[in-house]
Scaffold this motif. Structure first.
Motif, mmCIF file in Angstrom:
data_model
loop_
_atom_site.group_PDB
_atom_site.id
_atom_site.type_symbol
_atom_site.label_atom_id
_atom_site.label_comp_id
_atom_site.label_asym_id
_atom_site.label_seq_id
_atom_site.Cartn_x
_atom_site.Cartn_y
_atom_site.Cartn_z
ATOM 1 N N VAL A 235 5.859 7.934 48.252
ATOM 2 C CA VAL A 235 6.481 8.819 47.394
ATOM 3 C C VAL A 235 5.602 10.110 47.169
ATOM 4 N N SER A 236 4.194 9.805 46.659
ATOM 5 C CA SER A 236 3.249 10.759 46.228
ATOM 6 C C SER A 236 2.866 11.466 47.782
ATOM 7 N N THR A 237 3.077 10.890 48.721
ATOM 8 C CA THR A 237 2.511 11.538 49.940
ATOM 9 C C THR A 237 3.715 12.110 50.915
ATOM 10 N N TRP A 238 4.945 12.309 50.153
ATOM 11 C CA TRP A 238 6.154 12.607 50.718
ATOM 12 C C TRP A 238 6.075 13.814 51.660
ATOM 13 N N PRO B 262 10.912 5.870 47.862
ATOM 14 C CA PRO B 262 11.189 6.536 46.485
ATOM 15 C C PRO B 262 12.589 5.867 46.009
ATOM 16 N N SER B 263 12.475 5.804 44.615
ATOM 17 C CA SER B 263 13.483 4.940 43.662
ATOM 18 C C SER B 263 14.755 6.050 43.625
ATOM 19 N N TRP B 264 16.075 5.745 43.982
ATOM 20 C CA TRP B 264 17.092 6.635 43.580
ATOM 21 C C TRP B 264 17.273 6.725 42.223
ATOM 22 N N VAL C 84 11.990 14.389 42.476
ATOM 23 C CA VAL C 84 10.669 14.960 41.738
ATOM 24 C C VAL C 84 9.664 15.294 43.132
ATOM 25 N N ALA C 85 9.510 14.274 44.205
ATOM 26 C CA ALA C 85 8.781 14.935 45.386
ATOM 27 C C ALA C 85 9.230 16.087 45.792
ATOM 28 N N ASN C 86 10.505 16.378 45.992
ATOM 29 C CA ASN C 86 10.895 17.800 46.745
ATOM 30 C C ASN C 86 10.383 19.027 45.776
ATOM 31 N N ALA C 87 10.829 18.647 44.346
ATOM 32 C CA ALA C 87 10.515 19.729 43.634
ATOM 33 C C ALA C 87 8.912 20.110 43.444
ATOM 34 N N CYS C 88 8.135 18.929 43.506
ATOM 35 C CA CYS C 88 6.628 19.182 43.575
ATOM 36 C C CYS C 88 6.246 20.082 45.029
ATOM 37 N N LEU D 170 16.746 12.266 33.226
ATOM 38 C CA LEU D 170 16.148 13.778 33.258
ATOM 39 C C LEU D 170 14.945 13.785 32.530
ATOM 40 N N THR D 171 14.699 13.244 31.346
ATOM 41 C CA THR D 171 13.663 13.308 30.809
ATOM 42 C C THR D 171 12.261 12.616 31.489
ATOM 43 N N GLU D 172 12.627 11.144 32.147
ATOM 44 C CA GLU D 172 11.671 10.634 33.051
ATOM 45 C C GLU D 172 11.102 11.352 34.087
ATOM 46 N N MET D 173 12.405 12.031 34.914
ATOM 47 C CA MET D 173 11.754 13.164 35.929
ATOM 48 C C MET D 173 10.955 14.336 35.593
ATOM 49 N N SER D 174 11.239 14.978 34.468
ATOM 50 C CA SER D 174 10.225 15.741 33.946
ATOM 51 C C SER D 174 8.806 15.346 33.704
ATOM 52 N N ASN D 175 8.908 14.134 33.011
ATOM 53 C CA ASN D 175 7.522 13.686 32.670
ATOM 54 C C ASN D 175 6.774 13.423 33.980
#
Length: 265
Positions: A95-98, A127-129, A136-140, A239-244
């Motif tokens: 996930v972190s190295t997506w 990645p967890s759906w 999150v990975a794509n946004a970063c 959404l809160t967890e994704m933003s975190n």
């Protein structure tokens, strides 16, 4: 092996993590390490930072572990490995190295682990759906790449990209608040209207549908409303967890950049 007390690293776990990370150098350079309740002695001249995901949980049920960002010497691809010495387990976190490694490099990594860590269990973490990790990975990655954070010499430009990502994380957190407050605002009104329909309007249908028919209709409406509120409530939590998670990624990137600057890398 039990989990050590808060702030007291397990010596055996630390030694096991150090030896495991040393062995990785045959595959390629270790670029950064994240530690949870462990120490590395002697401290390698690479960025060392805390494992923010687990430090933020504030409990002691997670075993001490070390995560290493590793570069494939033959291709330059990036991987993340998590070593859990007390469980003799290795997790390959994709996930972190997506988007930072190819399928061929991933297979070479797994073959190396099978050869050199035969006494360890190896698990690939995708990645967890439910947690929205791919989004999150794509946004970063759309704002700053892990490769630039770990390797780019233009640290000023990378810092600007991280700052943009942090701004987006703050906006995501505000958006999650909007969703949460939206649910709280409409819940009372909708429930009041539903109560009127259930007991006043549906009561006029008793001669037509019968007592059991109206009761079943009431149960169906209650179940539907409960499902709708549960969905939107869980969506706000997601959404809160994704933003975190995006915010924690920016914090991790800033720590890596600070450590690179301190070490002159």
């Amino acid at each position: 092996m039990g989990v050590p007390a808060l702030g007291v690293p397990a010596t055996n776990d630390s030694d096991g993590a150090r030896k495991a990370i040393e062995t990785l150098k045959s595959f390629g350079p270790v670029l950064a390490v994240k530690l949870y309740r462990l120490t590395l002695e002697p401290t390698p001249a690479i960025p060392i930072l805390p494992c923010l995901d687990h430090e933020a949980m504030l409990h002691e049920t997670i075993a001490p572990h070390a995560a290493a960002y590793l570069q494939d010497a033959s291709s330059g691809d990036l991987h993340e490995l998590v070593f859990i010495p007390s469980h003799q387990r290795i997790e390959v976190d994709t996930v972190s190295t997506w988007g930072e490694h190819s399928a061929a490099s991933h297979q070479r990594l797994l073959a190396m682990l099978a050869e050199r860590y035969g006494d360890h269990s190896v698990r690939v973490k995708g990645p967890s759906w439910w947690r929205g990790e791919r989004r999150v990975a794509n946004a970063c990655r759309a704002q700053v790449s892990l490769r630039d954070v770990l390797l780019s010499n233009d640290t000023a430009s990378v810092k600007a990209q991280i700052d943009r990502l942090q701004t987006i994380a703050s906006l995501m957190e505000k958006q999650s608040r909007v969703a949460s407050w939206g649910i709280r605002t409409v819940t009372g009104t909708v429930l009041a209207a539903a109560a009127f329909v259930l007991f006043a309007v549906f009561g006029f249908l008793t001669p037509t549908l019968g007592e059991s028919g109206v009761t079943n209709l009431r149960y169906a409406m209650i179940s539907l409303l409960g499902g709708v509120f549960l969905y939107y409530g869980m969506k706000a939590v997601q959404l809160t967890e994704m933003s975190n998670r995006v915010w924690k990624r920016t914090a991790e990137y800033n720590l890596i950049l600070s450590e690179r600057k301190r070490l002159g890398l």
